[in-house]
Design a protein around this motif. Sequence first.
Motif, PDB file in Angstrom:
ATOM      1  N   ASP A 111       0.833  -1.200   0.000  1.00 16.61           N
ATOM      2  CA  ASP A 111       0.000   0.000   0.000  1.00 16.61           C
ATOM      3  C   ASP A 111       0.871   1.255   0.000  1.00 16.61           C
ATOM      4  OD1 ASP A 111      -2.551   1.512   0.395  1.00 16.61           O
ATOM      5  OD2 ASP A 111      -1.609   1.974   2.322  1.00 16.61           O
ATOM      6  N   THR A 112       1.910   1.247   0.795  1.00 14.93           N
ATOM      7  CA  THR A 112       2.807   2.393   0.862  1.00 14.93           C
ATOM      8  C   THR A 112       3.574   2.561  -0.442  1.00 14.93           C
ATOM      9  OG1 THR A 112       2.976   2.124   3.257  1.00 14.93           O
ATOM     10  CG2 THR A 112       4.670   3.458   2.201  1.00 14.93           C
TER      11      THR A 112
ATOM     12  N   ASP B 117       6.866  -2.916  -7.874  1.00 11.94           N
ATOM     13  CA  ASP B 117       7.193  -3.551  -6.587  1.00 11.94           C
ATOM     14  C   ASP B 117       5.914  -3.911  -5.828  1.00 11.94           C
ATOM     15  OD1 ASP B 117       9.883  -3.102  -7.203  1.00 11.94           O
ATOM     16  OD2 ASP B 117      10.060  -1.357  -5.884  1.00 11.94           O
ATOM     17  N   ALA B 118       4.963  -2.977  -5.813  1.00 11.07           N
ATOM     18  CA  ALA B 118       3.688  -3.218  -5.125  1.00 11.07           C
ATOM     19  C   ALA B 118       2.924  -4.353  -5.790  1.00 11.07           C
ATOM     20  CB  ALA B 118       2.842  -1.949  -5.115  1.00 11.07           C
ATOM     21  N   LEU B 119       2.923  -4.360  -7.120  1.00  9.37           N
ATOM     22  CA  LEU B 119       2.212  -5.408  -7.851  1.00  9.37           C
ATOM     23  C   LEU B 119       2.769  -6.789  -7.514  1.00  9.37           C
ATOM     24  CD1 LEU B 119       0.128  -6.314  -9.948  1.00  9.37           C
ATOM     25  CD2 LEU B 119       1.837  -5.825 -11.727  1.00  9.37           C
ATOM     26  N   ALA B 120       4.079  -6.901  -7.413  1.00 13.93           N
ATOM     27  CA  ALA B 120       4.682  -8.195  -7.079  1.00 13.93           C
ATOM     28  C   ALA B 120       4.228  -8.675  -5.706  1.00 13.93           C
ATOM     29  CB  ALA B 120       6.206  -8.082  -7.134  1.00 13.93           C
ATOM     30  N   ILE B 121       4.189  -7.783  -4.734  1.00 11.01           N
ATOM     31  CA  ILE B 121       3.767  -8.163  -3.383  1.00 11.01           C
ATOM     32  C   ILE B 121       2.290  -8.533  -3.364  1.00 11.01           C
ATOM     33  CG2 ILE B 121       3.394  -7.321  -1.021  1.00 11.01           C
ATOM     34  CD1 ILE B 121       5.909  -5.522  -1.486  1.00 11.01           C
ATOM     35  N   LEU B 122       1.457  -7.689  -3.966  1.00 12.73           N
ATOM     36  CA  LEU B 122       0.014  -7.958  -3.966  1.00 12.73           C
ATOM     37  C   LEU B 122      -0.313  -9.252  -4.708  1.00 12.73           C
ATOM     38  CD1 LEU B 122      -1.249  -4.320  -4.516  1.00 12.73           C
ATOM     39  CD2 LEU B 122      -1.465  -5.681  -2.420  1.00 12.73           C
ATOM     40  N   THR B 123       0.451  -9.542  -5.740  1.00  9.54           N
ATOM     41  CA  THR B 123       0.246 -10.792  -6.480  1.00  9.54           C
ATOM     42  C   THR B 123       0.613 -11.985  -5.606  1.00  9.54           C
ATOM     43  OG1 THR B 123       0.624  -9.681  -8.582  1.00  9.54           O
ATOM     44  CG2 THR B 123       0.872 -12.074  -8.557  1.00  9.54           C
ATOM     45  N   ASP B 124       1.744 -11.875  -4.894  1.00  6.27           N
ATOM     46  CA  ASP B 124       2.137 -12.947  -3.977  1.00  6.27           C
ATOM     47  C   ASP B 124       1.078 -13.178  -2.901  1.00  6.27           C
ATOM     48  OD1 ASP B 124       4.511 -13.442  -5.296  1.00  6.27           O
ATOM     49  OD2 ASP B 124       5.751 -12.337  -3.856  1.00  6.27           O
ATOM     50  N   LEU B 125       0.437 -12.081  -2.471  1.00  5.21           N
ATOM     51  CA  LEU B 125      -0.619 -12.185  -1.455  1.00  5.21           C
ATOM     52  C   LEU B 125      -1.961 -12.590  -2.052  1.00  5.21           C
ATOM     53  CD1 LEU B 125       0.157  -8.943   0.612  1.00  5.21           C
ATOM     54  CD2 LEU B 125       0.716 -11.317   1.221  1.00  5.21           C
TER      55      LEU B 125
ATOM     56  N   HIS C 267      -3.932 -10.681  -3.597  1.00  6.11           N
ATOM     57  CA  HIS C 267      -4.822  -9.601  -3.170  1.00  6.11           C
ATOM     58  C   HIS C 267      -5.506  -8.985  -4.386  1.00  6.11           C
ATOM     59  CE1 HIS C 267      -6.278  -6.000  -1.186  1.00  6.11           C
ATOM     60  NE2 HIS C 267      -6.017  -6.599  -0.038  1.00  6.11           N
ATOM     61  N   PRO C 268      -6.794  -8.700  -4.301  1.00  5.52           N
ATOM     62  CA  PRO C 268      -7.516  -8.139  -5.454  1.00  5.52           C
ATOM     63  C   PRO C 268      -7.020  -6.750  -5.880  1.00  5.52           C
ATOM     64  CG  PRO C 268      -8.933  -8.179  -3.508  1.00  5.52           C
ATOM     65  CD  PRO C 268      -7.681  -8.932  -3.156  1.00  5.52           C
ATOM     66  N   ASN C 269      -6.341  -6.022  -5.001  1.00  2.00           N
ATOM     67  CA  ASN C 269      -5.827  -4.699  -5.378  1.00  2.00           C
ATOM     68  C   ASN C 269      -4.712  -4.779  -6.414  1.00  2.00           C
ATOM     69  OD1 ASN C 269      -7.645  -3.507  -3.688  1.00  2.00           O
ATOM     70  ND2 ASN C 269      -6.161  -2.938  -2.127  1.00  2.00           N
ATOM     71  N   ALA C 270      -4.213  -5.979  -6.678  1.00  2.00           N
ATOM     72  CA  ALA C 270      -3.190  -6.127  -7.719  1.00  2.00           C
ATOM     73  C   ALA C 270      -3.713  -5.612  -9.058  1.00  2.00           C
ATOM     74  CB  ALA C 270      -2.766  -7.591  -7.836  1.00  2.00           C
TER      75      ALA C 270
ATOM     76  N   GLY D 286      -3.592  -1.547 -13.386  1.00  2.00           N
ATOM     77  CA  GLY D 286      -4.245  -0.470 -14.126  1.00  2.00           C
ATOM     78  C   GLY D 286      -3.422   0.808 -14.107  1.00  2.00           C
ATOM     79  N   ARG D 287      -2.814   1.120 -12.951  1.00  2.00           N
ATOM     80  CA  ARG D 287      -1.943   2.301 -12.879  1.00  2.00           C
ATOM     81  C   ARG D 287      -0.780   2.152 -13.858  1.00  2.00           C
ATOM     82  NH1 ARG D 287      -3.894   2.545  -7.541  1.00  2.00           N
ATOM     83  NH2 ARG D 287      -3.888   4.610  -6.582  1.00  2.00           N
ATOM     84  N   LEU D 288      -0.202   0.963 -13.877  1.00  2.00           N
ATOM     85  CA  LEU D 288       0.909   0.722 -14.799  1.00  2.00           C
ATOM     86  C   LEU D 288       0.461   0.859 -16.252  1.00  2.00           C
ATOM     87  CD1 LEU D 288       2.581  -2.238 -12.935  1.00  2.00           C
ATOM     88  CD2 LEU D 288       3.716  -0.100 -13.553  1.00  2.00           C
ATOM     89  N   ARG D 289      -0.682   0.287 -16.548  1.00  2.00           N
ATOM     90  CA  ARG D 289      -1.205   0.350 -17.918  1.00  2.00           C
ATOM     91  C   ARG D 289      -1.515   1.794 -18.317  1.00  2.00           C
ATOM     92  NH1 ARG D 289      -3.908  -3.928 -17.738  1.00  2.00           N
ATOM     93  NH2 ARG D 289      -5.585  -3.099 -16.446  1.00  2.00           N
ATOM     94  N   ASP D 290      -2.119   2.547 -17.403  1.00  2.00           N
ATOM     95  CA  ASP D 290      -2.486   3.936 -17.685  1.00  2.00           C
ATOM     96  C   ASP D 290      -1.261   4.824 -17.864  1.00  2.00           C
ATOM     97  OD1 ASP D 290      -5.136   3.209 -17.519  1.00  2.00           O
ATOM     98  OD2 ASP D 290      -5.423   4.040 -15.506  1.00  2.00           O
ATOM     99  N   SER D 291      -0.172   4.479 -17.212  1.00  2.00           N
ATOM    100  CA  SER D 291       1.036   5.299 -17.311  1.00  2.00           C
ATOM    101  C   SER D 291       1.948   4.850 -18.442  1.00  2.00           C
ATOM    102  CB  SER D 291       1.816   5.253 -15.992  1.00  2.00           C
ATOM    103  OG  SER D 291       2.402   3.981 -15.809  1.00  2.00           O
ATOM    104  N   ASP D 292       1.555   3.806 -19.136  1.00  2.00           N
ATOM    105  CA  ASP D 292       2.398   3.223 -20.180  1.00  2.00           C
ATOM    106  C   ASP D 292       2.269   4.008 -21.480  1.00  2.00           C
ATOM    107  OD1 ASP D 292       4.022   1.579 -21.669  1.00  2.00           O
ATOM    108  OD2 ASP D 292       2.458   0.103 -22.044  1.00  2.00           O
TER     109      ASP D 292
END
Length: 105
Positions: free
Chosen positions: A44-45, A68-76, A78-81, A86-92
Amino acid sequence: MRSPWTPAWIGTHGSYGRHADAVAAYQQALARYRDLGAQYNEADTLVRLGDTHQASGDTGAARDRWRDALAILTDLDHPNAEQVQGRLRDSDDNGFDVPSPAACR
């Protein structure tokens, strides 16, 4: 997606254009969460740190933190992944590949 232990005032730094202060505060929070092993709070941070970098115009640093956040959320699992993806896609805008959550495992 807000960590209960991340002080609310950190985000106000960015909203007043004090991005460097916000980055420093988020980095302190990251160190604490890593010491505690609080992976969700770390992710989250990292998202918030990425958002701050994006707001200051540093898209590269934002994307790094979001990955980095996506990797952690994916390991967990977690639906926030999906939100981070989406943030990554939007900034691409440079043709970078956006990793799927499964690719981060």
